[in-house]
Design an enzyme around this catalytic site. Sequence first.
Site, short mmCIF file in Angstrom:
data_model
loop_
_atom_site.label_atom_id
_atom_site.label_comp_id
_atom_site.label_asym_id
_atom_site.label_seq_id
_atom_site.Cartn_x
_atom_site.Cartn_y
_atom_site.Cartn_z
CG HIS A 1 17.82 0.16 5.67
ND1 HIS A 1 16.57 0.79 6.47
CD2 HIS A 1 18.70 0.60 6.61
CE1 HIS A 1 17.05 1.69 7.36
NE2 HIS A 1 18.53 1.34 7.62
CD GLU B 1 19.76 4.29 5.37
OE1 GLU B 1 19.20 4.43 6.46
OE2 GLU B 1 21.29 4.16 5.27
#
Length: 347
Positions: free
Chosen positions: A311, A10
């Site tokens: 994430h 991410e």
Amino acid sequence: MIIIDGSHGEGGGQIVRSAVALAVVTAKPVTIINVRAGRRKPGLMRQHLTAVNAAAEICGAKVQGAEIASSCLAFEPGAVRPGEYTFRVGTAGSATLVLQTVLPALLIAEGPTKLTLEGGTHNPFAPPFDFLAEAFLPLVNRMGPQVRAQLQHAGFYPAGGGQFTVHIQPSAKLKGFELLERGEILRRHVIACVANLPAHVARRECAKIARQSGWDQSCFEVKEIHDSRGPGNVVMIRIESQHVTELFTGFGQRGVKAERVAGDVWQEAREYLAAEVPVGPHLADQLLLPLGIAAHHGSRGAFVTMPLTRHSTTHIEVLQKFLEVNITVTQNDRQGVHVELKNGRRL
């Protein structure tokens, strides 16, 4: 020395927060290169710097590169020192993300800690205070520690000015748990909050969700906040079930209609309800680190959630650099995935 490339996955601030948090927990030094390289403004920003400095303060760490816009950070932790601390972001940056960085080590410290955190408490792209207090911390408390959080003042972006306190009674080790079923839904609650804005904004948000959900009017609440430094609007949908409480959040923005804000957060909640899993995507991300520590301590944990976000997959990669833990993610028979964390030491 563990080396983390902050451009992987991410590519944002979570890599910094998780790496620093795990460095403190494991007493392993870490260097993070290409800090936040995946963001429009790379390098450390104020809230990341506050998190790093907070982690350094609780363990007497030696730090290099702790400055605004820094793209490389070296963090050498010392022994964790429980006690009483105040951490101020100094802007509307998220104070909850600062807590996310220091909490793991303090959960297993040798004594209790009281934290006072100042900054943003209800920010886009960060867990709001209510999510921590109502969804995340009750699950942390199942793991042995006892953590209580209390909100003094809400702080919305861009004015900030929020404050909350956290009392931590630690445990020597974290115990894993299984969260495989949601159980019966006990209560549905929608609360729309406005600070220094007309109350009709919150009423329109509630009306939108009421039309789309078909829920009874008793499920809805409008709240006006009068002690906020600046204007703000947040609408939260809380799903209280037998085994878990989930909370989904939408934030008002200039130029975005209240109905759009409400519709977007209802879509998140609707997808969670349809998936019939106990753990939503944001809560899954939050649970990985404490359950990883528990697995490192020898206590297995598992939960069922929706498909993992980027994430979460990045978070797993960082965890496995610090902890002796095996993390498996498998598709279940329905719409969700089964995540299991267990000790990775070779017998």
